[in-house]
Design an enzyme around this catalytic site. Structure first.
Site, PDB file in Angstrom:
ATOM      1  N   GLY A 226       1.117  -1.310   0.214  1.00 47.33           N
ATOM      2  CA  GLY A 226       0.058  -0.295  -0.048  1.00 47.33           C
ATOM      3  C   GLY A 226       1.138   1.439   0.291  1.00 47.33           C
TER       4      GLY A 226
ATOM      5  N   ARG B 135       0.344   5.836  -1.159  1.00 51.15           N
ATOM      6  CA  ARG B 135      -0.333   6.519  -1.175  1.00 51.15           C
ATOM      7  C   ARG B 135       0.035   6.776   0.575  1.00 51.15           C
ATOM      8  NH1 ARG B 135      -6.449   6.514  -2.334  1.00 51.15           N
ATOM      9  NH2 ARG B 135      -7.210   5.405  -0.632  1.00 51.15           N
TER      10      ARG B 135
ATOM     11  N   ASN C  28       1.908  -2.578   5.623  1.00 49.34           N
ATOM     12  CA  ASN C  28       0.661  -1.491   5.926  1.00 49.34           C
ATOM     13  C   ASN C  28      -0.678  -1.460   4.687  1.00 49.34           C
ATOM     14  OD1 ASN C  28       1.046   1.824   6.209  1.00 49.34           O
ATOM     15  ND2 ASN C  28       1.117   1.220   3.959  1.00 49.34           N
TER      16      ASN C  28
ATOM     17  N   SER D 274      -3.335  -0.141  14.257  1.00 48.31           N
ATOM     18  CA  SER D 274      -4.451   0.685  14.409  1.00 48.31           C
ATOM     19  C   SER D 274      -4.477   0.949  15.935  1.00 48.31           C
ATOM     20  CB  SER D 274      -5.301   0.822  13.538  1.00 48.31           C
ATOM     21  OG  SER D 274      -6.340   1.634  13.717  1.00 48.31           O
TER      22      SER D 274
ATOM     23  N   TYR E 107     -13.545  -3.222  11.150  1.00 43.25           N
ATOM     24  CA  TYR E 107     -12.152  -2.190  11.597  1.00 43.25           C
ATOM     25  C   TYR E 107     -11.753  -3.039  12.392  1.00 43.25           C
ATOM     26  CZ  TYR E 107      -8.028   1.103  10.564  1.00 43.25           C
ATOM     27  OH  TYR E 107      -7.296   2.524  10.095  1.00 43.25           O
TER      28      TYR E 107
ATOM     29  N   LYS F 208      -7.983  -5.080  13.315  1.00 46.69           N
ATOM     30  CA  LYS F 208      -7.636  -4.730  13.173  1.00 46.69           C
ATOM     31  C   LYS F 208      -7.028  -5.222  14.868  1.00 46.69           C
ATOM     32  CE  LYS F 208      -5.322  -1.959  10.273  1.00 46.69           C
ATOM     33  NZ  LYS F 208      -4.397  -2.126   9.233  1.00 46.69           N
TER      34      LYS F 208
ATOM     35  N   ILE G 284      -4.439   9.756  11.554  1.00 46.79           N
ATOM     36  CA  ILE G 284      -3.205  10.426  11.027  1.00 46.79           C
ATOM     37  C   ILE G 284      -4.138  11.206   9.615  1.00 46.79           C
ATOM     38  CG2 ILE G 284      -1.401   9.611   9.252  1.00 46.79           C
ATOM     39  CD1 ILE G 284      -1.118   9.139  12.506  1.00 46.79           C
TER      40      ILE G 284
HETATM   41  P1  NAI Z   1      -4.791   5.314   2.185  1.00 50.32           P
HETATM   42  O1  NAI Z   1      -5.942   4.735   2.243  1.00 50.32           O
HETATM   43  O2  NAI Z   1      -4.598   6.222   2.290  1.00 50.32           O
HETATM   44  O3  NAI Z   1      -3.958   4.030   1.599  1.00 50.32           O
HETATM   45  C1  NAI Z   1      -3.612   2.554   1.937  1.00 50.32           C
HETATM   46  C2  NAI Z   1      -2.944   2.102   0.448  1.00 50.32           C
HETATM   47  O4  NAI Z   1      -3.097   0.951   0.701  1.00 50.32           O
HETATM   48  C3  NAI Z   1      -3.577   2.804  -1.408  1.00 50.32           C
HETATM   49  O5  NAI Z   1      -3.031   3.336  -1.932  1.00 50.32           O
HETATM   50  C4  NAI Z   1      -4.992   1.484  -1.031  1.00 50.32           C
HETATM   51  O6  NAI Z   1      -4.062   1.815  -2.926  1.00 50.32           O
HETATM   52  C5  NAI Z   1      -3.922   0.223  -1.069  1.00 50.32           C
HETATM   53  N1  NAI Z   1      -3.864  -0.994  -0.947  1.00 50.32           N
HETATM   54  C6  NAI Z   1      -5.791  -1.053  -0.342  1.00 50.32           C
HETATM   55  N2  NAI Z   1      -5.954  -2.072  -0.315  1.00 50.32           N
HETATM   56  C7  NAI Z   1      -4.848  -2.585  -0.978  1.00 50.32           C
HETATM   57  C8  NAI Z   1      -5.030  -4.234  -1.465  1.00 50.32           C
HETATM   58  N3  NAI Z   1      -5.792  -5.311  -1.243  1.00 50.32           N
HETATM   59  N4  NAI Z   1      -3.564  -4.476  -1.734  1.00 50.32           N
HETATM   60  C9  NAI Z   1      -2.822  -3.427  -1.851  1.00 50.32           C
HETATM   61  N5  NAI Z   1      -2.680  -2.475  -1.343  1.00 50.32           N
HETATM   62  C10 NAI Z   1      -3.842  -1.953  -1.226  1.00 50.32           C
HETATM   63  O7  NAI Z   1      -4.536   4.882   3.985  1.00 50.32           O
HETATM   64  P2  NAI Z   1      -3.960   4.882   5.106  1.00 50.32           P
HETATM   65  O8  NAI Z   1      -4.509   6.266   6.146  1.00 50.32           O
HETATM   66  O9  NAI Z   1      -2.429   5.599   4.202  1.00 50.32           O
HETATM   67  O10 NAI Z   1      -3.602   4.059   5.867  1.00 50.32           O
HETATM   68  C11 NAI Z   1      -2.803   3.010   5.346  1.00 50.32           C
HETATM   69  C12 NAI Z   1      -2.385   2.618   7.086  1.00 50.32           C
HETATM   70  O11 NAI Z   1      -2.649   2.150   7.999  1.00 50.32           O
HETATM   71  C13 NAI Z   1      -3.859   1.063   7.146  1.00 50.32           C
HETATM   72  O12 NAI Z   1      -3.506  -0.053   7.218  1.00 50.32           O
HETATM   73  C14 NAI Z   1      -4.938   1.641   7.503  1.00 50.32           C
HETATM   74  O13 NAI Z   1      -5.583   0.942   8.350  1.00 50.32           O
HETATM   75  C15 NAI Z   1      -3.573   1.733   9.058  1.00 50.32           C
HETATM   76  N6  NAI Z   1      -3.960   3.661   9.820  1.00 50.32           N
HETATM   77  C16 NAI Z   1      -4.862   4.490   9.494  1.00 50.32           C
HETATM   78  C17 NAI Z   1      -4.544   5.274  10.289  1.00 50.32           C
HETATM   79  C18 NAI Z   1      -5.259   7.377   9.594  1.00 50.32           C
HETATM   80  O14 NAI Z   1      -5.501   7.691  10.480  1.00 50.32           O
HETATM   81  N7  NAI Z   1      -5.346   7.273   8.319  1.00 50.32           N
HETATM   82  C19 NAI Z   1      -5.217   5.063  11.707  1.00 50.32           C
HETATM   83  C20 NAI Z   1      -4.854   4.130  12.097  1.00 50.32           C
HETATM   84  C21 NAI Z   1      -4.801   3.068  11.157  1.00 50.32           C
END
Ligand code: NAI
Length: 257
Positions: free
Chosen positions: A9, A12, A88, A148, A161, A165, A194
């Protein structure tokens, strides 16, 4: 030879921040996501020019077993070795629904992407690590899961969710025990709130909560905050600890009366 990390992931948000930081620290980086490979050629060149490392983007849905295997083969063909896995990639529910109404399809989707995909990718990489270790006793490997705060903090409007996690948290401990057999440490980071695309639909909600004291440090977290913690783990700064969790949420995890 520089070490190589795989960040899932990584196109972005937090993943992109991790890719940038690891490249800055001299890691060769492979990153995967769902987009087309030609769209990330420029990004890979930019990372290579900026930090003098090698960067490779691979289109891979982490829920797809064949794609996961092809990705590992490709990384090994290009870099020769894989040293770090950063799980991630993850998703939030498409609709925040109370657990009285949460559709089973959303539960299945989140479990598949947030828990099952990373678990079996780790299994694949762990088997590779065991194999390398047989012939290369000084092999260095490390695994980091991005879980998370929702692994423990309850949100009844996105229970699937939280469950996914919480499962990741157990996966961290399972792999820490198994991979300790070959000296590979496993860690977990629990981000708080975040600023990324994932949270863009709830900006107003969290702006308000943060201004009212949700976090002890009165600001959103940024991908760089998570990336720094990942870099610390990958450098081996916490080498004499494994299976450990770090909260990166500005202190929001502390229960208060
Ligand atoms: P985001 O949605 O901005 O980025 C996630 C990335 O993962 C995207 O580029 C998406 O295309 C990719 N992705 C999704 N499904 C996929 C798959 N099956 N195979 C490959 N890539 C895939 O999310 P963000 O905020 O950057 O989150 C990253 C990690 O951090 C996630 O695991 C999320 O649960 C965790 N997280 C985020 C928080 C937040 O406040 N943004 C808080 C706590 C945890």
């Amino acid at each position: 030879m520089a070490y190589t990390a795989l960040v899932t992931g990584g196109a972005r948000g937090i993943g992109a921040g991790i890719v940038e930081k690891l490249a800055q620290e001299g890691w060769n980086v492979a990153f995967c996501d769902l987009g087309e490979e030609q769209d990330y050629e420029g990004r890979c060149r930019e990372l290579a020019d900026k930090y003098g490392v090698r960067a490779l983007y691979i289109k891979c849905d982490i829920t797809d077993d064949a794609a996961r295997r092809a990705m590992l083969d490709r990384i090994l063909a290009v870099f020769g070795e894989l040293n770090a896995l950063v799980n991630n990639a993850g998703v939030a529910p498409n609709v925040r629904a109370d657990i009285l109404e949460m559709p089973e399809s959303s539960y299945d989707r989140l479990m598949k992407i947030n828990l099952k995909g990373p678990f079996f990718l780790t299994q694949l990489v762990a088997n590779y690590m065991f194999k390398v270790k047989e012939t290369k006793p000084d092999y260095y490997g490390v695994v980091v899961n991005i879980a998370s705060c929702s692994a423990t903090v309850v949100s009844i409007n996105r229970g699937e969710y939280c469950l996914s996690k919480a499962g990741v948290a157990m996966a961290t401990r399972l792999w820490a025990v198994k991979l300790a057999q070959i000296g590979v440490n496993v860690y977990e980071i629990r981000p708080g709130v975040i600023k990324t695309d994932m949270t863009s639909t709830v900006t107003a909600k969290y702006d308000k909560l943060i201004s009212e004291g949700l976090t002890l440090q009165p600001r959103w977290g940024y991908p760089e905050d998570i990336a720094k913690a990942v870099a610390m783990f990958l450098r081996g700064d916490l080498g004499y600890s494994t299976g450990q969790v770090i909260d990166v949420g500005g202190g929001m995890e502390i229960g208060r009366l």
